[in-house]
Design an enzyme around this catalytic site. Structure first.
Site, PDB file in Angstrom:
ATOM      1  NE  ARG A   1      11.957  -9.766  30.467  1.00  0.00           N
ATOM      2  CZ  ARG A   1      12.443  -9.868  31.709  1.00  0.00           C
ATOM      3  NH1 ARG A   1      11.814 -10.619  32.610  1.00  0.00           N
ATOM      4  NH2 ARG A   1      13.563  -9.251  32.052  1.00  0.00           N
TER       5      ARG A   1
ATOM      6  CE  LYS B   1      13.333  -9.612  38.957  1.00  0.00           C
ATOM      7  NZ  LYS B   1      14.004  -9.367  37.691  1.00  0.00           N
TER       8      LYS B   1
HETATM    9  C1  LIG Z   1      15.134 -10.080  37.580  1.00  0.00           C
HETATM   10  C2  LIG Z   1      16.119  -9.614  36.597  1.00  0.00           C
HETATM   11  C3  LIG Z   1      17.458  -9.988  36.711  1.00  0.00           C
HETATM   12  C4  LIG Z   1      17.972 -10.919  37.806  1.00  0.00           C
HETATM   13  O1  LIG Z   1      17.649 -12.241  37.533  1.00  0.00           O
HETATM   14  P1  LIG Z   1      18.134 -13.431  38.511  1.00  0.00           P
HETATM   15  O2  LIG Z   1      17.694 -14.658  37.817  1.00  0.00           O
HETATM   16  O3  LIG Z   1      17.433 -13.227  39.807  1.00  0.00           O
HETATM   17  O4  LIG Z   1      19.608 -13.347  38.657  1.00  0.00           O
HETATM   18  C5  LIG Z   1      18.345  -9.484  35.789  1.00  0.00           C
HETATM   19  N1  LIG Z   1      17.939  -8.674  34.784  1.00  0.00           N
HETATM   20  C6  LIG Z   1      16.655  -8.300  34.640  1.00  0.00           C
HETATM   21  C7  LIG Z   1      16.278  -7.409  33.517  1.00  0.00           C
HETATM   22  C8  LIG Z   1      15.702  -8.758  35.532  1.00  0.00           C
HETATM   23  O5  LIG Z   1      14.418  -8.368  35.382  1.00  0.00           O
END
Ligand SMILES: *Cc1c(COP(=O)(O)O)cnc(C)c1O
Length: 362
Positions: A132, A37
């Protein structure tokens, strides 16, 4: 003719990053879900994550996962956010599992899985302090796990996970990840089998993998940042991983004006174009350049870093970014291209913007 602004993605560097992170984790019995993402799920990049060894591809956005599904890469797809009721049909149809932390969502998923005649996998999220998503109460997590296992005929309880350093900025530790592992053990005792996935967070959990202190029960991480722009891990967490490229993404913008002006605005002041109150420092008369790129493209212009160390970002508005080029030995001209390193937020914004062109180094 090359169009600007341009986001240039070095695919070889992405591949190397993916390979290094996967090896690091796999060696400790941890599989990696490559999170896409942060760079808008751009297909060329996703391929490198897979080639580098990611066991799953993950995103919070169903649209990106549907797009990857169409590539026919034969890799499990993980949705990182509680599915919305309005997207449940696609979630069941196009993804293999979701992170979930709401009982009603679980019921919706089960109903839709039944309708489509399939079994769908869920990972229950446990909030160990970042505040969160996730069940906050351990008893509630346990009860929900039992509920999925015993009463949701079309759902498979795949595992448990947690998110850290997202909202609350809380750092993963042996202690808070230990809480997750303990909850997992309690669930395993109650359901009489092992869970497949104990997912211990994201990029910010990697320092514990590097120093070898991550609890042994953690067997899954969801990694985006460390594979893509990789800045936070080294710059903020002081964790340097040998061979990781921090510059797989390069942002390029074209100069449209060069001028010499005072640095302190003249006249009574209100707020800037985005409604923010900005402090200005009087640095005297300076030579500056404006590039044709703005905060609508990058998010926050102070999170992009000119590769020319003698250039400083002074500020910007929606469509302009002003650079102080006074001290640079390079004699910049209108039409010249300025290159920037970017961190996570500009990577996200520029990847998703239709106004930022994309190119790939093979
Ligand atoms: C975006 C996201 C990640 C990845 O995080 P990074 O910091 O890019 O490694 C992992 N878990 C969830 C639930 C996320 O929303």
């Amino acid at each position: 003719m090359t169009r600007y602004p341009l986001l240039e993605i070095d695919l070889r560097k992405l591949y190397i990053n993916s390979k290094i992170i996967n090896k690091l984790c796999n060696d400790r019995g941890i599989s990696v879900a490559g999170v896409i993402k942060g760079f808008g799920g751009i297909r060329e990049g996703v391929k490198e994550l897979i080639n580098g060894g990611c066991a799953q591809i993950a995103s919070s956005r169903i649209e990106q996962l549907i797009d990857i599904k169409k590539m026919d890469m034969d890799i499990p797809l993980l949705l990182l956010r509680n599915p919305m009721e309005s997207e449940i049909e696609s979630v069941i149809k196009f993804t293999h599992m979701s992170l979930v932390s709401d009982i009603e969502t679980i019921v919706f998923l089960n109903r839709e899985a039944k309708k489509q005649g399939i079994e769908y996998r869920v990972i229950l999220m446990y909030d160990v302090g970042d505040l969160r998503e996730g069940f906050f109460d351990k008893a509630e997590l346990l009860n929900t796990a039992l509920f999925v296992e015993r009463e949701m005929e079309n759902l498979i309880l795949e595992g448990v996970g947690t998110s850290l350093t997202c909202y609350g900025s809380v750092i993963p530790t042996v202690k808070n990840l230990g809480q997750l592992c303990h909850a997992a053990e309690l669930i395993e005792e109650r359901i009489g089998r092992r869970l497949n996935i104990i997912s211990g967070g994201s990029t910010t959990s990697l320092p514990l993998v590097v120093d070898g202190t991550i609890p042994e029960k953690i067997n899954h991480l969801r990694i985006g940042e460390a594979i893509s722009c990789a800045k936070y891990l080294e710059d903020e967490q002081g964790c340097k991983i040998e061979g990781i490229h921090k510059d797989a993404f390069t942002l390029k913008a074209q100069i449209i004006e060069i001028n010499t002006k005072p640095t302190y605005p003249i006249g009574e002041r209100l707020l800037n174009s985005f409604g923010d109150e900005v402090e200005y420092v009087d640095l005297g008369i300076r030579k500056r350049a404006i590039v044709a790129m703005g905060n609508q493209d990058v998010g926050d212009c102070f999170k992009i870093y000119p590769r020319d160390p003698y250039i400083r970002v002074m500020g910007g508005s929606s469509d302009h970014i002003i650079l102080d080029i006074h001290d640079s030995p390079i004699d910049y001209k209108v039409g010249d291209i300025v290159e920037f390193d970017i961190e996570y937020q500009p990577m996200l914004f520029t990847s998703l913007s239709d106004y930022v062109h994309k190119s790939f180094i093979p």
